[in-house]
Motif scaffolding. Structure first.
Motif, PDB file in Angstrom:
ATOM      1  N   VAL A 142      41.790  35.426  38.536  1.00  0.00           N
ATOM      2  CA  VAL A 142      41.665  36.405  37.462  1.00  0.00           C
ATOM      3  C   VAL A 142      41.016  37.680  37.978  1.00  0.00           C
ATOM      4  N   GLU A 143      40.123  37.566  38.973  1.00  0.00           N
ATOM      5  CA  GLU A 143      39.517  38.763  39.568  1.00  0.00           C
ATOM      6  C   GLU A 143      40.576  39.578  40.316  1.00  0.00           C
ATOM      7  N   LYS A 144      41.501  38.905  40.984  1.00  0.00           N
ATOM      8  CA  LYS A 144      42.586  39.601  41.676  1.00  0.00           C
ATOM      9  C   LYS A 144      43.457  40.367  40.687  1.00  0.00           C
ATOM     10  N   ILE A 145      43.737  39.745  39.550  1.00  0.00           N
ATOM     11  CA  ILE A 145      44.584  40.391  38.549  1.00  0.00           C
ATOM     12  C   ILE A 145      43.874  41.608  37.947  1.00  0.00           C
ATOM     13  N   ILE A 146      42.601  41.456  37.646  1.00  0.00           N
ATOM     14  CA  ILE A 146      41.846  42.580  37.075  1.00  0.00           C
ATOM     15  C   ILE A 146      41.814  43.748  38.061  1.00  0.00           C
ATOM     16  N   ALA A 147      41.580  43.450  39.346  1.00  0.00           N
ATOM     17  CA  ALA A 147      41.559  44.503  40.361  1.00  0.00           C
ATOM     18  C   ALA A 147      42.920  45.181  40.479  1.00  0.00           C
ATOM     19  N   ALA A 148      43.994  44.391  40.433  1.00  0.00           N
ATOM     20  CA  ALA A 148      45.341  44.957  40.533  1.00  0.00           C
ATOM     21  C   ALA A 148      45.671  45.810  39.316  1.00  0.00           C
ATOM     22  N   LEU A 149      45.244  45.393  38.125  1.00  0.00           N
ATOM     23  CA  LEU A 149      45.490  46.183  36.926  1.00  0.00           C
ATOM     24  C   LEU A 149      44.730  47.514  36.990  1.00  0.00           C
ATOM     25  N   ASN A 150      43.501  47.477  37.488  1.00  0.00           N
ATOM     26  CA  ASN A 150      42.737  48.718  37.617  1.00  0.00           C
ATOM     27  C   ASN A 150      43.367  49.668  38.631  1.00  0.00           C
TER      28      ASN A 150
END
Length: 269
Positions: free
Chosen positions: A35-43
């Protein structure tokens, strides 16, 4: 069943129910990382990074890009965030074709200006591993800031006072249960159930709205919790059943024992 056996069962139930209000937060390191990877990619608005983390052949690139455009419209970039694992479920399948593990997780993500709910499905089998599904929804339950045993440093004196009252209420109930088992008044089984009853008052304040209600509960724990959206909940539970028992204790008659019929063992003449 002996008195000691009944007492231990009641005490175990009380401890288990009390600990449900003090249980720790769910944790899963591997899903936290995803989920941290996804949040970073969305940002970073990096769709390629998310697609590379997908399970092989889970979706085509065209299908992914179409879904990503809808998701990214809801997301607003933020320099900081807090996440909470709200639910997780793992399914393991064993068959002749191979073994597979599916992990389903639900996260609440709180940024500076918005709340989100992220659903992740992670599949691992003989063909590979990766995200099998990824969904984002605007909105999430408010995050607890203070008022529980998990927020030790943030709790105010008032919040600790309410929690201490809740702990003392359970100690009072345990003392009451022990006394009931020793005294064994008439209908002592009903008194045991009544001793676990709380009369509760709940006052809930949310943005632009307020609510107050009263109820009778079992295994309730008093608390005053404050959340990050400005709302708060005061739940005050009084062990009314135990209090009533002690008020009437002197008037309660002990349970009548069944008369014993003497056994005649004299020889027959």
């Amino acid at each position: 069943m002996k008195k000691a056996g009944v007492l231990w069962i009641v005490l175990i139930i009380l401890v288990c129910c009390f600990m449900t209000g003090c249980a720790g937060v769910l944790e899963n390191e591997s899903m936290d990382l995803e989920v941290e990877k996804i949040i970073a990619a969305l940002n970073e608005d990096d769709a390629d990074k998310i697609y590379s983390a997908m399970y092989p052949d889970a979706v085509t690139r065209e299908e992914f890009d179409e879904a990503y455009e809808k998701i990214h419209k809801f997301w607003q970039k933020s320099d900081s965030h807090t996440k909470k694992l709200n639910a997780i479920n793992t399914k393991k399948t064993l068959n002749k074709s191979g073994n597979s593990v599916i992990c389903e997780a639900q996260y609440y993500v709180y940024t500076q200006d918005n709340f989100y709910t992220i659903y992740l499905n992670y599949l691992s089998d003989d063909k590979g591993e990766g995200l099998y599904g990824f969904y984002l929804q605007v909105g999430a339950e408010p995050m607890l800031i203070s008022g529980s045993f998990r927020t030790v440093r943030e709790n105010s004196v008032l919040q600790w006072g309410v929690l201490l009252f809740g702990v003392l209420s359970y100690i009072f109930i345990i003392i009451t249960v022990v006394d009931i088992l020793r005294k064994r008044p008439r209908l002592f089984g009903l008194w045991l159930v009544a001793a676990l009853a709380f009369f509760s008052i709940q006052i809930k304040r949310v943005p632009d709205n307020s609510y107050m209600g009263v109820a009778v509960n079992w295994f309730a724990l008093s608390s005053y919790k404050i959340y990050n959206n400005g709302s708060w909940i005061l739940f005050f539970a009084v062990p009314v059943g135990a209090i009533v028992y002690w008020c009437l204790r002197k008037k309660l008659k002990p349970k009548q024992k069944k008369p014993q019929i003497p056994l005649d063992i004299s020889p027959v003449q």
